[in-house]
Structures are given as structure tokens and as C-alpha cells.
Design a protein around this motif. Structure first.
Motif, PDB file in Angstrom:
ATOM      1  N   PRO A 142     -50.933 -20.386 -33.060  1.00 27.89           N
ATOM      2  CA  PRO A 142     -51.688 -20.555 -31.813  1.00 27.89           C
ATOM      3  C   PRO A 142     -50.828 -21.168 -30.710  1.00 27.89           C
ATOM      4  CG  PRO A 142     -52.313 -22.232 -33.403  1.00 27.89           C
ATOM      5  CD  PRO A 142     -51.369 -21.319 -34.112  1.00 27.89           C
ATOM      6  N   PHE A 143     -50.954 -20.635 -29.506  1.00 25.50           N
ATOM      7  CA  PHE A 143     -50.150 -21.116 -28.375  1.00 25.50           C
ATOM      8  C   PHE A 143     -50.993 -21.740 -27.262  1.00 25.50           C
ATOM      9  CE2 PHE A 143     -46.807 -18.759 -30.326  1.00 25.50           C
ATOM     10  CZ  PHE A 143     -45.612 -19.214 -29.793  1.00 25.50           C
ATOM     11  N   SER A 144     -52.294 -21.572 -27.278  1.00 22.58           N
ATOM     12  CA  SER A 144     -53.097 -21.939 -26.112  1.00 22.58           C
ATOM     13  C   SER A 144     -53.067 -23.425 -25.785  1.00 22.58           C
ATOM     14  CB  SER A 144     -54.550 -21.478 -26.302  1.00 22.58           C
ATOM     15  OG  SER A 144     -55.149 -22.147 -27.398  1.00 22.58           O
ATOM     16  N   ARG A 145     -52.884 -24.280 -26.776  1.00 24.51           N
ATOM     17  CA  ARG A 145     -52.896 -25.727 -26.525  1.00 24.51           C
ATOM     18  C   ARG A 145     -51.519 -26.363 -26.669  1.00 24.51           C
ATOM     19  NH1 ARG A 145     -57.010 -26.579 -23.306  1.00 24.51           N
ATOM     20  NH2 ARG A 145     -58.420 -24.870 -23.768  1.00 24.51           N
ATOM     21  N   LYS A 146     -50.473 -25.533 -26.711  1.00 26.21           N
ATOM     22  CA  LYS A 146     -49.127 -26.071 -26.804  1.00 26.21           C
ATOM     23  C   LYS A 146     -48.663 -26.637 -25.454  1.00 26.21           C
ATOM     24  CE  LYS A 146     -47.184 -23.117 -30.468  1.00 26.21           C
ATOM     25  NZ  LYS A 146     -46.686 -24.174 -31.368  1.00 26.21           N
ATOM     26  N   ALA A 147     -47.928 -27.724 -25.512  1.00 27.25           N
ATOM     27  CA  ALA A 147     -47.293 -28.249 -24.304  1.00 27.25           C
ATOM     28  C   ALA A 147     -46.183 -27.292 -23.876  1.00 27.25           C
ATOM     29  CB  ALA A 147     -46.724 -29.632 -24.573  1.00 27.25           C
ATOM     30  N   ALA A 148     -45.935 -27.238 -22.579  1.00 25.94           N
ATOM     31  CA  ALA A 148     -44.944 -26.292 -22.066  1.00 25.94           C
ATOM     32  C   ALA A 148     -44.295 -26.858 -20.809  1.00 25.94           C
ATOM     33  CB  ALA A 148     -45.602 -24.952 -21.761  1.00 25.94           C
ATOM     34  N   THR A 149     -43.189 -26.222 -20.407  1.00 25.50           N
ATOM     35  CA  THR A 149     -42.529 -26.568 -19.151  1.00 25.50           C
ATOM     36  C   THR A 149     -42.222 -25.285 -18.387  1.00 25.50           C
ATOM     37  OG1 THR A 149     -40.375 -26.579 -20.266  1.00 25.50           O
ATOM     38  CG2 THR A 149     -41.475 -28.703 -19.986  1.00 25.50           C
ATOM     39  N   LEU A 150     -42.041 -25.437 -17.089  1.00 28.36           N
ATOM     40  CA  LEU A 150     -41.772 -24.301 -16.220  1.00 28.36           C
ATOM     41  C   LEU A 150     -40.261 -24.067 -16.143  1.00 28.36           C
ATOM     42  CD1 LEU A 150     -43.199 -22.271 -14.309  1.00 28.36           C
ATOM     43  CD2 LEU A 150     -42.817 -23.911 -12.460  1.00 28.36           C
ATOM     44  N   ASN A 151     -39.824 -22.885 -16.574  1.00 28.22           N
ATOM     45  CA  ASN A 151     -38.392 -22.545 -16.540  1.00 28.22           C
ATOM     46  C   ASN A 151     -37.972 -21.908 -15.220  1.00 28.22           C
ATOM     47  OD1 ASN A 151     -37.869 -23.538 -19.033  1.00 28.22           O
ATOM     48  ND2 ASN A 151     -37.290 -21.608 -19.985  1.00 28.22           N
ATOM     49  N   SER A 152     -38.889 -21.125 -14.621  1.00 30.62           N
ATOM     50  CA  SER A 152     -38.598 -20.481 -13.341  1.00 30.62           C
ATOM     51  C   SER A 152     -39.921 -20.069 -12.728  1.00 30.62           C
ATOM     52  CB  SER A 152     -37.712 -19.242 -13.538  1.00 30.62           C
ATOM     53  OG  SER A 152     -38.393 -18.266 -14.323  1.00 30.62           O
ATOM     54  N   TRP A 153     -39.903 -19.820 -11.421  1.00 33.85           N
ATOM     55  CA  TRP A 153     -41.152 -19.406 -10.773  1.00 33.85           C
ATOM     56  C   TRP A 153     -40.846 -18.663  -9.484  1.00 33.85           C
ATOM     57  CZ3 TRP A 153     -42.847 -20.948  -5.878  1.00 33.85           C
ATOM     58  CH2 TRP A 153     -42.078 -21.950  -5.264  1.00 33.85           C
ATOM     59  N   THR A 154     -41.827 -17.911  -9.026  1.00 30.61           N
ATOM     60  CA  THR A 154     -41.746 -17.248  -7.733  1.00 30.61           C
ATOM     61  C   THR A 154     -43.150 -17.019  -7.206  1.00 30.61           C
ATOM     62  OG1 THR A 154     -40.761 -15.374  -6.537  1.00 30.61           O
ATOM     63  CG2 THR A 154     -41.816 -14.887  -8.629  1.00 30.61           C
ATOM     64  N   ARG A 155     -43.242 -16.691  -5.953  1.00 36.95           N
ATOM     65  CA  ARG A 155     -44.539 -16.309  -5.383  1.00 36.95           C
ATOM     66  C   ARG A 155     -44.369 -14.998  -4.643  1.00 36.95           C
ATOM     67  NH1 ARG A 155     -44.358 -21.506  -2.146  1.00 36.95           N
ATOM     68  NH2 ARG A 155     -42.992 -21.059  -0.392  1.00 36.95           N
ATOM     69  N   ASP A 156     -45.430 -14.200  -4.679  1.00 33.90           N
ATOM     70  CA  ASP A 156     -45.376 -12.836  -4.161  1.00 33.90           C
ATOM     71  C   ASP A 156     -46.562 -12.609  -3.243  1.00 33.90           C
ATOM     72  OD1 ASP A 156     -45.305 -10.122  -3.703  1.00 33.90           O
ATOM     73  OD2 ASP A 156     -44.869  -9.589  -5.779  1.00 33.90           O
ATOM     74  N   GLN A 157     -46.291 -12.308  -1.983  1.00 36.62           N
ATOM     75  CA  GLN A 157     -47.359 -12.081  -1.008  1.00 36.62           C
ATOM     76  C   GLN A 157     -47.754 -10.610  -0.947  1.00 36.62           C
ATOM     77  OE1 GLN A 157     -48.450 -14.909   0.982  1.00 36.62           O
ATOM     78  NE2 GLN A 157     -50.210 -13.604   1.450  1.00 36.62           N
ATOM     79  N   LEU A 158     -46.964  -9.711  -1.549  1.00 38.62           N
ATOM     80  CA  LEU A 158     -47.238  -8.282  -1.457  1.00 38.62           C
ATOM     81  C   LEU A 158     -48.147  -7.781  -2.576  1.00 38.62           C
ATOM     82  CD1 LEU A 158     -43.713  -6.954  -0.437  1.00 38.62           C
ATOM     83  CD2 LEU A 158     -45.679  -7.437   1.037  1.00 38.62           C
ATOM     84  N   THR A 159     -47.952  -8.293  -3.784  1.00 45.28           N
ATOM     85  CA  THR A 159     -48.820  -7.913  -4.899  1.00 45.28           C
ATOM     86  C   THR A 159     -50.251  -8.296  -4.581  1.00 45.28           C
ATOM     87  OG1 THR A 159     -47.038  -8.241  -6.477  1.00 45.28           O
ATOM     88  CG2 THR A 159     -49.279  -8.270  -7.354  1.00 45.28           C
ATOM     89  N   PHE A 160     -51.212  -7.414  -4.887  1.00 40.16           N
ATOM     90  CA  PHE A 160     -52.599  -7.749  -4.582  1.00 40.16           C
ATOM     91  C   PHE A 160     -53.081  -8.922  -5.422  1.00 40.16           C
ATOM     92  CE2 PHE A 160     -57.067  -7.551  -5.830  1.00 40.16           C
ATOM     93  CZ  PHE A 160     -57.642  -7.821  -4.591  1.00 40.16           C
ATOM     94  N   SER A 161     -53.753  -9.830  -4.776  1.00 45.00           N
ATOM     95  CA  SER A 161     -54.423 -10.942  -5.442  1.00 45.00           C
ATOM     96  C   SER A 161     -55.665 -11.282  -4.630  1.00 45.00           C
ATOM     97  CB  SER A 161     -53.514 -12.164  -5.524  1.00 45.00           C
ATOM     98  OG  SER A 161     -54.249 -13.310  -5.944  1.00 45.00           O
ATOM     99  N   PRO A 162     -56.788 -11.625  -5.287  1.00 41.44           N
ATOM    100  CA  PRO A 162     -57.959 -12.067  -4.527  1.00 41.44           C
ATOM    101  C   PRO A 162     -57.690 -13.338  -3.736  1.00 41.44           C
ATOM    102  CG  PRO A 162     -58.567 -11.478  -6.778  1.00 41.44           C
ATOM    103  CD  PRO A 162     -57.063 -11.514  -6.720  1.00 41.44           C
ATOM    104  N   ASP A 163     -56.635 -14.068  -4.123  1.00 42.29           N
ATOM    105  CA  ASP A 163     -56.300 -15.318  -3.451  1.00 42.29           C
ATOM    106  C   ASP A 163     -54.778 -15.414  -3.309  1.00 42.29           C
ATOM    107  OD1 ASP A 163     -56.456 -17.864  -2.353  1.00 42.29           O
ATOM    108  OD2 ASP A 163     -56.523 -18.848  -4.313  1.00 42.29           O
ATOM    109  N   PRO A 164     -54.203 -14.649  -2.382  1.00 45.48           N
ATOM    110  CA  PRO A 164     -52.746 -14.617  -2.249  1.00 45.48           C
ATOM    111  C   PRO A 164     -52.188 -15.950  -1.750  1.00 45.48           C
ATOM    112  CG  PRO A 164     -53.802 -13.442  -0.441  1.00 45.48           C
ATOM    113  CD  PRO A 164     -54.893 -13.812  -1.389  1.00 45.48           C
ATOM    114  N   PRO A 165     -50.888 -16.209  -2.033  1.00 47.39           N
ATOM    115  CA  PRO A 165     -49.966 -15.352  -2.775  1.00 47.39           C
ATOM    116  C   PRO A 165     -50.144 -15.478  -4.284  1.00 47.39           C
ATOM    117  CG  PRO A 165     -48.840 -17.351  -2.125  1.00 47.39           C
ATOM    118  CD  PRO A 165     -50.218 -17.423  -1.523  1.00 47.39           C
ATOM    119  N   THR A 166     -49.554 -14.529  -5.021  1.00 49.15           N
ATOM    120  CA  THR A 166     -49.541 -14.587  -6.473  1.00 49.15           C
ATOM    121  C   THR A 166     -48.361 -15.451  -6.924  1.00 49.15           C
ATOM    122  OG1 THR A 166     -50.513 -12.382  -6.669  1.00 49.15           O
ATOM    123  CG2 THR A 166     -49.308 -13.220  -8.575  1.00 49.15           C
TER     124      THR A 166
END
Length: 497
Positions: free
Chosen positions: A401-425
């Protein structure tokens, strides 16, 4: 053995919609709404609904509880996303609860939450095993209505049964009365409400005192002994009016939380009860009431064990982490209360292949990955071949099971072009503690936020996408930043090394 509350949990969305922003949008039309333009209401994100909020509340309730597995889950709401698919079953699936669990949806009334708790207490006594009672609500409200100001989104869960309880169940009762203060018909998305003064005088101030008085007299409890009175009414001072009619101490009337999160519908009796348990002292008598086509009244006595539950995630922590949001137009958009031009990228057919959905649901809903029995490598998703290039064992993985495992952010980005109900993605690579990584959607990110590599993350159950043509929601897990407790420094990548 004593039957009562074994554990509790709560959940409120992070965003808080400023009621002043609601009033500013409607002042031209109805200046009389000015009196409601105070405080804020909890606002679910676009990817949150009754099911996802219930998952968070039930998970918080079960966290650290390692005794007998629950035998049943009762989920109450008047705003279930599915009318003919068991919503409680989705919650159980997401939390990988035992397959033999009895699941049940309860609705049709604003006292569905308190009725679920009454039913759970009765069932736990008969089953000899704990039962989960949860309530979650995301009530639609017509723009410029009183309800638009007073309601809020949220959920709460209580595990009840026999054993070392936090609060002993003293007694409870129901008065079923078809008093129609509001209703929502088969084809209407919004409540139709009646005149507030009549509801107060004929409903709250007559029906509730009668039920509470009968309960207290039946249990041999004097009104003056009540330490906390949880009454889920948004109207100002009506709780104090009921207390006076019964003879309860004025100091016992609990904060109805309307100013800070709003009235969470069928969930509100449980939300207020959880909030009361967070500060209760041993011996305190707590009276909780549900109102809606009658009255539910439940009486609990806190035990010494209540002090050991101080660190649980209830309601107070979520009240403290709220993030102000004055974007009324966003509220309209993410709740489909305004017709928006979403662009051609939103026109993709999102039909869910139900056969595929069923075959992969342990991965998508339960977030079950794999652990190699030969080399120990953990991976998500699970596959026939181990991803460790020095192993590549075939059919050697067991469920992880992975849902309750602790984690860290290795990389990230945001995208204003991809559709999202609440942009950016927002999305990024999440590294799980102990191994495994996932390119994940990120959610509940503050507007314009600049994230940092190494930020602690946790996984939350959310709507992945919505097939509006067939009104089917697909769920998956997304990553969100972990917010430290007040006064706790945020770990950084350098500190982690």
C-alpha cells in the motif's frame, strides 16, 4: 462492556471563501444580505466531493487505531455524487477496508449524520465489533440565497463500539416529525427553504426541547450537568434559545462553527461532536443533536481516555490551516454554477471503461503497488517484472500500500495550457519513503505558489476527472504538501540529507 466512541476524525477543505466576496457580488440585487457577510465558509476544491472528504475523515479516525477491524461503515449525506452506486463502498475501497465490511449509505434528511451515529451505536452493541459512522456534505446553494452564505463543506467520522472508549454512550433517542423546514425535490439541484422565523419558533424551539428533555429525564441527568451542547443550527442564538428552554447552562452551548467553516449539513452534528471531544475533560457530559424532519438526541460522557486522544486529527487542526479565498467567480466555476467557456481542450470524451476500471481499482482507488520478494524494491504501479535493473524478477511482487506513505517532492511544474477546472495544473515527481516514485498530480496548491524540491508530501484521494456526459467520476490519489503543526519548522532537502 461499555459502548461508546473509540476514535474520531474530521476533515475540512483548505480553502475558505470570504462571505464578504459573496455579498459584494450580490449587493446590487439584495442589500439585505449584508448581515450574512461576516466570516468565511469551508470551500471544497474542484476535485473534492462527499466521497473524497469522507475518505480523509475516516482515515483520520482510523489512524493509530490497531484494535479490532470495523465491521461496518455507515456514510451519511444529502449530496452524494452517485445516486445508484454505493458511495460508502468507494470509501471502503479507497481505504482498503476488509472485504467483509457492511457498507451503507444514509440520506434524505439533515439528521442523516446523527441517525447514522445512532444506528452505528446500536449495531456495534449487537455485532460485538466496532462500527464506523461517517457523514460528509457538499451542499449546492443557489447564488444570492441565504444558504450560499451559511453552508460549508466538510466531513467527520466516529468509530464506535465496546472497549476502552473515549466517551461512553449514555443514551439516545429519535423523534420523527415530518416538519418541512426545507426540501429538495427529485429534479431540483437546490434546496427550497421556508421562512426562518417560523422554522425557529415552530421547529427548533418546540421540537428540540421536547426530545432533549425526554432524553435527559430518561437517563436521570439534570440539564445543569451538561458540559457541552452541540446544536447544528446556523441561525444566530437559536442554540442559546434551546438551552434556555431546556434549562441547559448557557456556557454549555458549543460554537456552531458557522463563522469559521459554515454549517456542513448532515455532517454538522458529527463535526461539532468531534470538535467538542477535542477539548472535553474526563466526566464531561456532551449532548449532540441532529435536526431534520424530527430530532436525534445523543448523550455521551467523556472518560479518562479522552486525554490520550488530544493529538488526533479532528476539526480544530483543519480550522487552523484554512486559507482565505475571495475569488467568488472561482467558486461559481468549480461548482458548475456558471456557464464557462472551457475551450476545445475540455471537449475530450472521458468515458470510463467500467471493465478496465474494475480490473485496476486496487491500483487506482486503493493505491496498491508492489514490493519485490527477491530484492525488496517497492514500486508503483505494481507490475509482473521488478523495476530494479539488477533484479528484474518475474511474478515476484506482493501487494504494497502506498496511499499513507510519507513522501517528498523531487520535481514539479505547472501548466496553464492543459485543461483543468482550476488552472494552472500542477504536477511533479513524488518520491516515497522506503522506495517507489510516482509522477503525480498536485492539489491544494496556493495560487501562484513556488514549490520547493524536498517538500514533504502526502497522498490524498481526489476526483481524477469527471465524465460530464454520463455524470461519472473517476477517483485517484494526488499529492499535496504536508503542513506542519504550528511552530514546527518545515523540513528541507538539505536537512533531510
Amino acid at each position: 462492556m461499555t459502548v461508546g466512541i473509540l476514535s474520531y476524525g474530521g476533515y475540512l477543505p483548505k480553502a475558505r471563501l470570504d462571505r464578504g466576496a459573496i455579498y459584494a457580488a450580490h449587493a446590487w440585487f439584495n442589500p439585505g444580505l449584508r448581515g450574512l457577510a461576516k466570516g468565511e465558509r469551508a470551500l471544497a476544491n474542484w476535485d473534492e466531493d462527499v466521497v473524497t472528504m469522507a475518505v480523509e475523515a475516516v482515515a483520520a479516525c482510523l489512524e493509530g487505531y490497531e484494535e479490532t477491524a470495523p465491521a461496518a461503515l455507515y456514510l451519511a449525506s444529502t449530496s452524494f455524487p452517485f445516486r445508484d452506486r454505493q458511495n460508502a463502498g468507494i470509501v471502503a475501497d479507497a481505504l482498503t477496508l476488509p472485504r467483509g465490511l457492511t457498507t451503507l449509505d444514509l440520506g434524505g434528511s439533515q439528521r442523516a449524520g446523527s441517525s447514522a451515529l445512532l444506528s452505528a451505536l446500536a449495531a456495534a452493541r449487537g455485532l460485538g465489533a466496532p462500527v464506523l459512522a461517517a457523514a460528509s456534505e457538499k451542499r449546492p446553494a443557489k447564488p444570492a440565497s441565504t444558504l450560499e452564505f451559511t453552508v460549508g463543506d466538510g466531513a467527520a467520522a466516529l468509530l464506535v463500539g465496546e472497549g476502552p472508549v473515549l466517551a461512553e454512550y449514555v443514551g439516545g433517542l429519535t423523534h420523527a416529525v415530518d416538519f418541512v423546514d426545507h426540501f429538495r425535490g427529485e429534479r431540483d439541484p437546490f434546496d427550497y427553504t421556508w421562512e426562518e422565523r417560523w422554522v425557529r419558533d415552530e421547529g427548533y424551539l418546540k421540537l428540540v426541547p421536547a426530545a432533549v428533555t425526554e432524553l435527559l429525564e430518561g437517563q436521570g441527568v439534570a440539564p445543569a450537568e451538561i458540559a457541552r451542547f452541540c446544536f447544528p443550527a446556523a441561525m444566530a442564538n437559536v442554540g442559546k434559545g434551546v438551552a434556555r428552554a431546556v434549562g441547559l447552562p448557557e456556557t454549555s452551548v458549543a460554537d456552531n462553527l458557522v463563522a469559521t467553516c459554515g454549517e456542513t449539513g448532515a455532517a454538522h452534528p458529527l463535526v461539532m461532536l468531534v470538535h467538542a471531544l477535542e477539548t472535553a475533560a474526563p466526566g464531561d457530559l456532551i449532548l449532540a443533536v441532529g435536526f431534520g424532519q424530527g430530532v436525534d438526541a445523543l448523550l455521551f460522557r467523556a472518560t479518562d481516555a479522552i486525554l490520550d486522544a488530544r493529538g488526533r486529527t479532528g476539526v480544530a487542526a483543519h480550522l487552523a490551516r484554512g486559507r482565505a479565498d475571495a475569488r467568488y467567480s472561482r467558486y461559481l466555476a468549480i461548482n458548475d454554477l456558471a456557464t464557462m467557456e472551457r475551450g476545445i481542450r475540455a471537449e475530450v470524451d472521458k468515458q470510463t471503461k467500467l471493465s478496465t476500471h474494475y480490473r485496476t481499482k486496487s491500483m487506482t482507488q486503493g493505491m496498491i503497488g508492489g514490493a519485490c520478494t527477491r530484492c525488496g524494491t517497492k514500486q508503483f504501479p505494481k507490475s509482473r517484472i521488478c523495476v530494479n535493473p539488477n533484479c528484474n524478477a518475474v511474478d515476484a511482487q506482493v501487494d504494497e500500500p502506498f496511499s499513507r506513505k510519507a513522501a517528498t517532492l523531487n520535481s514539479w511544474t505547472r501548466d496553464q495550457l492543459t485543461f483543468s477546472p482550476d488552472p494552472p495544473t500542477y504536477f511533479g515527481m513524488v518520491q516515497f519513503e522506503g522506495g517507489g516514485r510516482l509522477m503525480s498530480d498536485l492539489t491544494d496548491i496556493a495560487p501562484g505558489a513556488e514549490l520547493e524540491v524536498g517538500t514533504p508530501m502526502k497522498m490524498v484521494f481526489r476526483i481524477k476527472d469527471h465524465d460530464a456526459l454520463r455524470d461519472f467520476r473517476r477517483y485517484f490519489w494526488k499529492a499535496t504538501p504536508v503542513e506542519p503543526a504550528a511552530g514546527t519548522p518545515v523540513p528541507t532537502a538539505a536537512a533531510a540529507e
